[in-house]
Design a protein around this motif. Structure first.
Motif, mmCIF file in Angstrom:
data_model
loop_
_atom_site.group_PDB
_atom_site.id
_atom_site.type_symbol
_atom_site.label_atom_id
_atom_site.label_comp_id
_atom_site.label_asym_id
_atom_site.label_seq_id
_atom_site.Cartn_x
_atom_site.Cartn_y
_atom_site.Cartn_z
ATOM 1 N N MET A 72 10.818 -27.553 30.398
ATOM 2 C CA MET A 72 11.890 -28.093 29.381
ATOM 3 C C MET A 72 13.151 -27.456 29.984
ATOM 4 S SD MET A 72 12.361 -29.958 26.980
ATOM 5 C CE MET A 72 10.892 -30.076 26.256
ATOM 6 N N GLU B 240 12.901 -29.590 20.558
ATOM 7 C CA GLU B 240 13.504 -30.221 21.660
ATOM 8 C C GLU B 240 12.746 -31.524 22.120
ATOM 9 O OE1 GLU B 240 16.045 -29.221 23.650
ATOM 10 O OE2 GLU B 240 16.659 -27.687 22.251
ATOM 11 N N ARG B 241 11.279 -31.448 21.935
ATOM 12 C CA ARG B 241 10.736 -32.571 22.362
ATOM 13 C C ARG B 241 11.079 -33.644 21.510
ATOM 14 N NH1 ARG B 241 3.989 -32.497 23.105
ATOM 15 N NH2 ARG B 241 3.899 -34.662 23.996
ATOM 16 N N LEU B 242 11.121 -33.532 20.174
ATOM 17 C CA LEU B 242 11.630 -34.633 19.076
ATOM 18 C C LEU B 242 13.097 -35.063 19.496
ATOM 19 C CD1 LEU B 242 10.789 -36.587 16.977
ATOM 20 C CD2 LEU B 242 11.537 -34.617 15.398
ATOM 21 N N TYR C 221 14.850 -35.384 22.072
ATOM 22 C CA TYR C 221 15.273 -36.007 23.157
ATOM 23 C C TYR C 221 14.402 -37.237 23.105
ATOM 24 C CZ TYR C 221 17.871 -32.129 24.434
ATOM 25 O OH TYR C 221 19.094 -31.327 24.474
ATOM 26 N N SER C 222 13.877 -37.430 22.183
ATOM 27 C CA SER C 222 12.846 -38.713 22.093
ATOM 28 C C SER C 222 13.458 -40.070 21.737
ATOM 29 C CB SER C 222 11.579 -38.325 21.245
ATOM 30 O OG SER C 222 11.916 -38.259 19.797
ATOM 31 N N HIS D 276 19.666 -34.191 30.255
ATOM 32 C CA HIS D 276 18.202 -33.447 29.905
ATOM 33 C C HIS D 276 17.191 -33.978 30.706
ATOM 34 C CE1 HIS D 276 14.845 -31.622 27.655
ATOM 35 N NE2 HIS D 276 14.383 -33.110 27.725
ATOM 36 N N HIS D 277 17.193 -35.230 30.811
ATOM 37 C CA HIS D 277 15.993 -36.061 31.592
ATOM 38 C C HIS D 277 16.508 -35.795 33.058
ATOM 39 C CE1 HIS D 277 13.327 -37.748 28.789
ATOM 40 N NE2 HIS D 277 14.393 -37.837 27.992
#
Length: 245
Positions: A1, A19-21, A23-24, A195-196
């Motif tokens: 990440m 974080e996972r949510l 940027y979803s 981020h990506h």
């Protein structure tokens, strides 16, 4: 990440979203849908209450046209009209404005959302069925329409719109929740690509390192093999030399 700069995030509680949510796509579309529902709730509520206001205006002013309507009704109408305009602007910007707009603009939306939370709480109080000044129990009787203070407390034949504030009351509560959500949580669409991109860069670097290690293994492999072969040959020569002696 990838590590991100949280100072660029807006919204009162956005930084505490996992974080996972965060940027979803689910999170981004949830907030966009919330903006759309804000707009629809405000439009429907304004339409309902405008019909109520028009009916009360006709009843109250059927004799004395200079009397006007209850100030509470006018306040609710003004709040709903402002909410429709605001939610229309924010909904359009949520879909069209690249990056969510400047940071100062996003914090301005937070401020307005907080203000509308308070405004819709006021609307819910004013249109409350339990004593609200513009609530469902304030029904005007056309027999005494000249007296704006005359309320019967029950639906009359002259005020068939008496139950309409129920819709405004319920939608005011719903709008309060929606504005609280958009004040607390904001999109991080401006950081999404970064981020990506950072994740892609890390992946590229890791892949490059793996390739380098493999390449080094290919280059050093023969050398090691040759060294082993030379050592073996030296050992063999030593044996033969010893035999000759």
């Amino acid at each position: 990440m990838a590590n991100t700069n949280r100072s660029n995030e807006t919204g009162l509680l956005t930084r505490w979203v996992p974080e996972r949510l965060k940027y979803s796509r689910l999170y981004r579309w949830f907030l966009r849908l919330t903006r759309v529902l804000q707009f629809l709730s405000s439009v429907i509520s304004l339409g309902i209450f405008s019909q109520r206001m028009y009916k009360v205006y006709r009843l109250v002013n059927s004799i004395k046209t200079r009397r006007g309507v209850n100030s509470a009704i006018g306040a609710v109408e003004g709040i709903l009209a402002a909410a429709v305009l605001y939610t229309l602007i924010t909904t359009v910007m949520a879909f069209l404005l690249k990056g969510g707009g400047p940071r100062w603009l996003r914090w301005l939306w937070v401020l307005f959302d907080i203000l509308f939370v308070g405004a819709f709480i006021a609307v819910a109080v004013i249109t409350s069925p339990n004593g609200g000044m513009a609530g469902p129990r304030h029904c005007y009787d056309d027999r005494d329409a000249a007296d704006a203070a005359n309320v019967t407390g029950e639906t009359t034949t002259g005020d068939d719109s008496c139950d309409l504030p129920w819709g405004t009351f319920i939608l005011a509560i719903v709008s309060t929740v929606f504005h609280a959500i958009t004040a607390a949580f904001h999109e991080v669409r401006d950081m999404y690509r970064k981020h990506h991109k950072a994740g892609s860069d890390e992946h590229a670097i890791a892949t490059h390192h793996q390739q380098m290690r493999r390449s080094d293994g290919v280059h050093h492999g023969p050398t090691v093999a040759n060294g082993h072969q030379q050592t073996h040959m030296g050992y063999s020569n030593g044996r033969h030399g010893t035999a000759r002696v």
